[in-house]
Motif scaffolding. Structure first.
Motif, mmCIF file in Angstrom:
data_model
loop_
_atom_site.group_PDB
_atom_site.id
_atom_site.type_symbol
_atom_site.label_atom_id
_atom_site.label_comp_id
_atom_site.label_asym_id
_atom_site.label_seq_id
_atom_site.Cartn_x
_atom_site.Cartn_y
_atom_site.Cartn_z
ATOM 1 N N LEU A 30 0.338 -1.631 0.159
ATOM 2 C CA LEU A 30 -0.146 0.590 0.334
ATOM 3 C C LEU A 30 0.718 1.683 0.048
ATOM 4 O O LEU A 30 1.641 1.221 0.592
ATOM 5 C CB LEU A 30 -0.989 0.039 1.352
ATOM 6 N N SER A 34 -1.470 7.786 -0.157
ATOM 7 C CA SER A 34 -2.766 7.511 -0.364
ATOM 8 C C SER A 34 -4.302 6.639 0.702
ATOM 9 O O SER A 34 -4.936 6.396 0.712
ATOM 10 C CB SER A 34 -3.664 6.937 -1.307
ATOM 11 N N LEU A 35 -3.010 6.381 2.366
ATOM 12 C CA LEU A 35 -3.976 6.364 2.939
ATOM 13 C C LEU A 35 -5.195 7.494 3.895
ATOM 14 O O LEU A 35 -6.259 6.933 4.377
ATOM 15 C CB LEU A 35 -2.656 5.561 4.066
ATOM 16 N N TYR A 40 -12.683 7.571 5.422
ATOM 17 C CA TYR A 40 -14.034 6.545 5.435
ATOM 18 C C TYR A 40 -14.030 5.612 6.868
ATOM 19 O O TYR A 40 -13.032 6.063 7.418
ATOM 20 C CB TYR A 40 -13.684 5.218 4.361
ATOM 21 N N MET A 54 -18.164 7.001 3.319
ATOM 22 C CA MET A 54 -16.551 7.541 2.832
ATOM 23 C C MET A 54 -17.360 9.315 2.488
ATOM 24 O O MET A 54 -18.239 10.001 1.887
ATOM 25 C CB MET A 54 -16.332 7.753 1.083
ATOM 26 N N SER A 76 -13.725 5.218 -7.200
ATOM 27 C CA SER A 76 -12.352 6.600 -7.501
ATOM 28 C C SER A 76 -13.558 7.460 -7.725
ATOM 29 O O SER A 76 -14.792 7.343 -7.972
ATOM 30 C CB SER A 76 -11.931 5.921 -9.005
ATOM 31 N N PHE A 98 -9.414 10.641 -6.724
ATOM 32 C CA PHE A 98 -8.824 9.723 -5.183
ATOM 33 C C PHE A 98 -9.125 8.088 -6.000
ATOM 34 O O PHE A 98 -9.950 7.774 -7.054
ATOM 35 C CB PHE A 98 -9.429 9.523 -4.055
ATOM 36 N N GLN A 99 -8.596 6.908 -5.689
ATOM 37 C CA GLN A 99 -8.564 5.556 -5.877
ATOM 38 C C GLN A 99 -8.601 4.578 -4.721
ATOM 39 O O GLN A 99 -7.880 4.956 -4.495
ATOM 40 C CB GLN A 99 -8.112 5.010 -6.828
ATOM 41 N N ARG A 100 -9.346 4.229 -3.921
ATOM 42 C CA ARG A 100 -9.829 3.354 -2.777
ATOM 43 C C ARG A 100 -10.107 2.180 -2.843
ATOM 44 O O ARG A 100 -11.346 2.387 -3.825
ATOM 45 C CB ARG A 100 -10.554 4.774 -1.622
ATOM 46 N N SER A 101 -9.284 1.483 -3.089
ATOM 47 C CA SER A 101 -10.541 -0.502 -3.192
ATOM 48 C C SER A 101 -9.900 -0.977 -1.366
ATOM 49 O O SER A 101 -9.181 -0.880 -0.525
ATOM 50 C CB SER A 101 -8.109 -1.046 -3.809
#
Length: 156
Positions: A30, A34-35, A40, A54, A76, A98-101
């Motif tokens: 990771l 970007s954490l 969220y 989020m 995203s 942003f992009q969060r998985s």
């Protein structure tokens, strides 16, 4: 890339956790920067349902994209360019892309999403197939029973 951890002792007492090493490696890769964005929450609403919330202030519904790719939920956002010619003295509301998985477990389905007051709510539910739910196995006595292909039992 080879993991520094040896998971082979784990496989002696577990069945079906083949994806565990891959998940742990993905966590190790990771990107720390970007954490924190966007923030969220993950809440467990009851035994079978969850919600991811989020904070996406400033994003409209059309700026957000939610996809499920295999066992990964990808959220995203990219703000549309409104031809904004404003001059900011201070810009504290982050509108960056942003992009969060999120890795989701087997049999967890996304049931819906809504944008409300700058918060994106994504609802998930775990739907176990009937054959995976716990069941009681009767212990028989007397003559041995033989399972027949049509599902009936006959004495051997």
């Amino acid at each position: 890339m080879r993991s520094a951890f040896d998971f082979s002792p784990l496989y002696r007492s577990t069945i079906g956790f083949d994806r565990l090493p891959g998940l742990l490696e993905s966590v190790a890769r990771l990107d720390e920067s970007s954490l924190g964005y966007p923030p969220y929450n993950i809440e467990k609403q009851d035994e079978e349902s969850y919600r991811i919330t989020m904070a996406v202030a400033g994003f409209a519904e059309g700026d957000l994209d939610i996809q499920v790719r295999g066992q990964t939920l990808v959220v995203s956002g990219r703000m549309g360019d409104d031809g904004d010619d404003r001059t900011y003295l201070h810009r504290g509301i982050a509108g960056r892309a942003f992009q969060r998985s999120f890795e989701i477990a087997d049999h967890v389905k996304v049931t819906g999403a809504r944008l409300e007051n700058g918060l994106l709510h994504i609802d998930l539910v775990r739907e176990l197939p009937e054959e995976m739910k716990p069941r009681r196995i009767e212990i028989g006595t007397g003559p041995a029973f033989k399972q027949v292909t049509d599902g009936t039992k006959k004495a051997a």
